[in-house]
Design a protein around this motif. Structure first.
Motif, mmCIF file in Angstrom:
data_model
loop_
_atom_site.group_PDB
_atom_site.id
_atom_site.type_symbol
_atom_site.label_atom_id
_atom_site.label_comp_id
_atom_site.label_asym_id
_atom_site.label_seq_id
_atom_site.Cartn_x
_atom_site.Cartn_y
_atom_site.Cartn_z
ATOM 1 N N LEU A 180 0.831 -1.202 0.000
ATOM 2 C CA LEU A 180 0.000 0.000 0.000
ATOM 3 C C LEU A 180 0.868 1.254 0.000
ATOM 4 O O LEU A 180 1.868 1.334 0.720
ATOM 5 C CB LEU A 180 -0.930 0.037 1.224
ATOM 6 N N THR A 181 0.475 2.240 -0.802
ATOM 7 C CA THR A 181 1.143 3.532 -0.771
ATOM 8 C C THR A 181 0.671 4.291 0.471
ATOM 9 O O THR A 181 -0.299 3.894 1.130
ATOM 10 C CB THR A 181 0.803 4.362 -2.016
ATOM 11 N N GLU A 182 1.348 5.394 0.771
ATOM 12 C CA GLU A 182 0.928 6.178 1.945
ATOM 13 C C GLU A 182 -0.472 6.752 1.740
ATOM 14 O O GLU A 182 -1.263 6.803 2.675
ATOM 15 C CB GLU A 182 1.928 7.291 2.246
ATOM 16 N N LEU A 183 -0.785 7.164 0.512
ATOM 17 C CA LEU A 183 -2.120 7.690 0.231
ATOM 18 C C LEU A 183 -3.168 6.598 0.386
ATOM 19 O O LEU A 183 -4.235 6.822 0.980
ATOM 20 C CB LEU A 183 -2.180 8.285 -1.178
ATOM 21 N N GLU A 184 -2.877 5.389 -0.132
ATOM 22 C CA GLU A 184 -3.815 4.269 0.011
ATOM 23 C C GLU A 184 -4.003 3.905 1.479
ATOM 24 O O GLU A 184 -5.116 3.589 1.913
ATOM 25 C CB GLU A 184 -3.308 3.055 -0.771
ATOM 26 N N THR A 185 -2.928 3.961 2.241
ATOM 27 C CA THR A 185 -3.013 3.687 3.684
ATOM 28 C C THR A 185 -3.891 4.724 4.369
ATOM 29 O O THR A 185 -4.736 4.382 5.205
ATOM 30 C CB THR A 185 -1.601 3.705 4.317
ATOM 31 N N ASN A 218 1.600 -8.063 20.158
ATOM 32 C CA ASN A 218 1.781 -8.936 18.998
ATOM 33 C C ASN A 218 0.459 -9.516 18.512
ATOM 34 O O ASN A 218 0.256 -9.681 17.306
ATOM 35 C CB ASN A 218 2.765 -10.061 19.321
ATOM 36 N N SER A 219 -0.443 -9.799 19.432
ATOM 37 C CA SER A 219 -1.744 -10.354 19.016
ATOM 38 C C SER A 219 -2.540 -9.332 18.213
ATOM 39 O O SER A 219 -3.275 -9.698 17.288
ATOM 40 C CB SER A 219 -2.550 -10.830 20.234
ATOM 41 N N TYR A 220 -2.405 -8.037 18.554
ATOM 42 C CA TYR A 220 -3.042 -6.987 17.745
ATOM 43 C C TYR A 220 -2.407 -6.939 16.361
ATOM 44 O O TYR A 220 -3.110 -6.850 15.347
ATOM 45 C CB TYR A 220 -2.886 -5.625 18.430
ATOM 46 N N VAL A 221 -1.078 -6.975 16.326
ATOM 47 C CA VAL A 221 -0.328 -6.888 15.078
ATOM 48 C C VAL A 221 -0.695 -8.033 14.127
ATOM 49 O O VAL A 221 -0.814 -7.838 12.916
ATOM 50 C CB VAL A 221 1.189 -6.904 15.370
ATOM 51 N N MET A 222 -0.884 -9.238 14.691
ATOM 52 C CA MET A 222 -1.092 -10.436 13.875
ATOM 53 C C MET A 222 -2.547 -10.912 13.848
ATOM 54 O O MET A 222 -2.820 -12.010 13.361
ATOM 55 C CB MET A 222 -0.202 -11.573 14.407
ATOM 56 N N LYS A 223 -3.467 -10.095 14.333
ATOM 57 C CA LYS A 223 -4.854 -10.534 14.511
ATOM 58 C C LYS A 223 -5.453 -11.192 13.273
ATOM 59 O O LYS A 223 -6.077 -12.254 13.363
ATOM 60 C CB LYS A 223 -5.727 -9.340 14.932
ATOM 61 N N ASN A 224 -5.282 -10.577 12.105
ATOM 62 C CA ASN A 224 -5.934 -11.087 10.892
ATOM 63 C C ASN A 224 -4.990 -11.756 9.902
ATOM 64 O O ASN A 224 -5.422 -12.224 8.852
ATOM 65 C CB ASN A 224 -6.667 -9.936 10.181
ATOM 66 N N ASN A 227 -4.202 -9.337 2.475
ATOM 67 C CA ASN A 227 -3.315 -9.445 3.635
ATOM 68 C C ASN A 227 -2.615 -8.129 3.940
ATOM 69 O O ASN A 227 -2.361 -7.813 5.107
ATOM 70 C CB ASN A 227 -2.279 -10.555 3.422
ATOM 71 N N ASP A 228 -2.308 -7.364 2.888
ATOM 72 C CA ASP A 228 -1.661 -6.070 3.095
ATOM 73 C C ASP A 228 -2.618 -5.106 3.787
ATOM 74 O O ASP A 228 -2.204 -4.318 4.647
ATOM 75 C CB ASP A 228 -1.200 -5.484 1.758
ATOM 76 N N THR A 229 -3.882 -5.173 3.401
ATOM 77 C CA THR A 229 -4.896 -4.341 4.045
ATOM 78 C C THR A 229 -5.041 -4.715 5.510
ATOM 79 O O THR A 229 -5.085 -3.851 6.398
ATOM 80 C CB THR A 229 -6.248 -4.495 3.325
ATOM 81 N N PHE A 230 -5.102 -6.015 5.793
ATOM 82 C CA PHE A 230 -5.195 -6.485 7.182
ATOM 83 C C PHE A 230 -3.957 -6.059 7.990
ATOM 84 O O PHE A 230 -4.067 -5.669 9.149
ATOM 85 C CB PHE A 230 -5.340 -8.005 7.228
ATOM 86 N N MET A 231 -2.790 -6.167 7.350
ATOM 87 C CA MET A 231 -1.544 -5.821 8.031
ATOM 88 C C MET A 231 -1.584 -4.365 8.508
ATOM 89 O O MET A 231 -1.217 -4.039 9.640
ATOM 90 C CB MET A 231 -0.351 -6.028 7.094
ATOM 91 N N VAL A 232 -2.076 -3.486 7.636
ATOM 92 C CA VAL A 232 -2.137 -2.056 7.948
ATOM 93 C C VAL A 232 -3.170 -1.765 9.029
ATOM 94 O O VAL A 232 -2.887 -1.051 10.000
ATOM 95 C CB VAL A 232 -2.435 -1.248 6.665
ATOM 96 N N THR A 233 -4.379 -2.306 8.879
ATOM 97 C CA THR A 233 -5.421 -2.015 9.869
ATOM 98 C C THR A 233 -5.076 -2.615 11.231
ATOM 99 O O THR A 233 -5.333 -1.993 12.269
ATOM 100 C CB THR A 233 -6.793 -2.536 9.399
ATOM 101 N N ASP A 234 -4.466 -3.793 11.239
ATOM 102 C CA ASP A 234 -4.062 -4.408 12.506
ATOM 103 C C ASP A 234 -2.982 -3.568 13.196
ATOM 104 O O ASP A 234 -3.017 -3.370 14.413
ATOM 105 C CB ASP A 234 -3.543 -5.832 12.274
ATOM 106 N N HIS A 235 -2.030 -3.080 12.418
ATOM 107 C CA HIS A 235 -0.977 -2.256 13.014
ATOM 108 C C HIS A 235 -1.550 -0.963 13.582
ATOM 109 O O HIS A 235 -1.165 -0.522 14.674
ATOM 110 C CB HIS A 235 0.110 -1.925 11.987
ATOM 111 N N PHE A 236 -2.453 -0.354 12.856
ATOM 112 C CA PHE A 236 -3.077 0.903 13.309
ATOM 113 C C PHE A 236 -3.817 0.683 14.630
ATOM 114 O O PHE A 236 -3.726 1.500 15.553
ATOM 115 C CB PHE A 236 -4.035 1.399 12.233
ATOM 116 N N ASN A 237 -4.532 -0.429 14.738
ATOM 117 C CA ASN A 237 -5.230 -0.753 15.985
ATOM 118 C C ASN A 237 -4.239 -1.026 17.121
ATOM 119 O O ASN A 237 -4.463 -0.628 18.271
ATOM 120 C CB ASN A 237 -6.146 -1.956 15.783
#
Length: 263
Positions: free
Chosen positions: A39-44, A94-100, A60-70
Motif C-alpha cells: 500500500l502507498t501512503e495515500l492508500e493507507t 503482537n496479538s493486535y499486530v497479527m490478529k488477521n 493481507n496487506d490491508t489487514f496488516m495495515v489495519t491491525d498495526h493501526f489498531n
C-alpha cells in the motif's frame, strides 16, 4: 535532541487538528511497508481514514495495515495509563499486530497460533541472522522487561529515555520471540516507551529499510548498541526537523511570514 523536542512541542505541532491521527497513519504505513505491504501512503490514509480498501492490492496487506493501526492505538492508551510492561503486554501487542494475518504453526511441542500473541516453539532465522533458541525466549524476554522497568523507575534525561526506547526495540527484535510480527511489535514497544514519556513517536522510514536492517546486523555482529542508537537517532532527528519545517512552511504560507542484551 532535547532542544529539537522542545521546539517541536513549543510550536504546538501535536495540537494541530487531526495531526495525531495522520501521524499514526504515517507510522503504520512505514512500519508495515518495511514488512512487505504494497500500500502507498495515500492508500493507507484512505483505508484508515475512510475504510476504503485499495483495488488490486492483496487483502493481507490491508489487514496488516489495519491491525498495526489498531495496535498503535492500543499501545498509546496503555502508555498514557502508565500500564507496566509485562510479558502479557508484549504478547497482547503482537496479538493486535497479527490478529488477521497470523497463521497456525504445528510443532513437536504443540500448536502455536500466531494471531494470539503466542511465543514461538521452534528456532528461526531471517536472512543472515540467527535468533536465540526457542527455549530461551521467555527468559530473555523477562530479562529485557526487568531491565526496562528498572530503568523507567529512575530519573532519565531525554536522551536516556530515547536510548531506552531504541534499546528495547533492538533487543526485542533480536530475541525474535514470535513466529511473525517481531519487527512491528518491537517498533511498537519503542513507541510505547516514547508515548509513556510524552515525546514524539519515532518512525523508521521505509525508504531506509536496507540501512535499518544493516544497522541491526552490524549491532549484533559488533555487539555495539551505539550503532543502532546512532541509526535511530538520525531517523528521529530527520523526522523532527521535517515536521518542524512542514509546520513552519505552512504557517508562513498562511500568515505571510517567512547475546547478552546490548544497552
Amino acid at each position: 535532541m532535547e532542544s529539537l523536542i522542545s521546539k517541536y512541542k513549543s510550536l504546538g505541532i501535536a495540537d494541530v487538528l487531526h495531526y495525531e491521527k495522520f501521524n499514526l497513519i504515517s507510522i503504520s504505513h512505514h512500519s508495515t511497508k518495511i514488512e512487505g505491504s504494497t500500500l502507498t501512503e495515500l492508500e493507507t490514509q484512505i483505508l484508515l481514514d475512510n475504510g476504503l480498501t485499495p483495488k488490486g492490492k492483496p487483502v493481507n496487506d490491508t489487514f496488516m495495515v489495519t491491525d498495526h493501526f489498531n495496535a498503535l492505538h492500543f499501545i498509546i492508551e496503555k502508555a498514557r495509563n502508565k500500564t507496566p510492561i509485562t510479558i502479557e503486554l508484549i504478547k497482547e501487542i503482537n496479538s493486535y499486530v497479527m490478529k488477521n494475518t497470523g497463521g497456525l504453526y504445528n510443532t513437536v511441542f504443540g500448536e502455536v497460533d500466531a494471531s494470539k500473541g503466542m511465543f514461538r516453539k521452534g528456532n528461526v532465522t531471517a536472512g543472515v541472522s540467527y535468533f536465540p533458541n526457542y527455549d530461551k525466549v521467555e527468559r530473555l524476554t523477562n530479562d529485557l522487561i526487568g531491565f526496562i522497568n528498572e530503568k523507567m523507575k529512575t530519573n532519565l534525561s531525554v536522551d536516556e529515555k530515547l536510548n531506552l526506547s531504541f534499546d528495547a526495540h533492538f533487543n526485542l527484535v533480536s530475541i525474535h520471540p514470535f513466529y511473525d510480527g517481531n519487527g512491528r511489535t518491537s517498533r511498537l514497544l519503542m513507541n510505547y516507551i516514547q508515548a509513556f514519556y510524552d515525546v514524539p513517536l519515532a518512525i523508521v522510514n521505509s525508504e531506509d529499510k536496507q540501512e535499518y536492517i544493516q544497522a541491526l546486523i552490524d549491532t549484533r555482529e559488533k555487539e555495539d548498541i551505539g550503532i543502532f542508537r546512532e541509526f535511530m537517532k538520525k531517523q528521529y532527528e530527520e523526522y523532527l526537523l521535517n515536521e518542524i519545517k512542514k509546520f513552519e512552511d505552512g504557517f508562513s504560507s498562511k500568515s505571510g511570514k517567512g547475546f547478552g542484551f546490548l544497552f
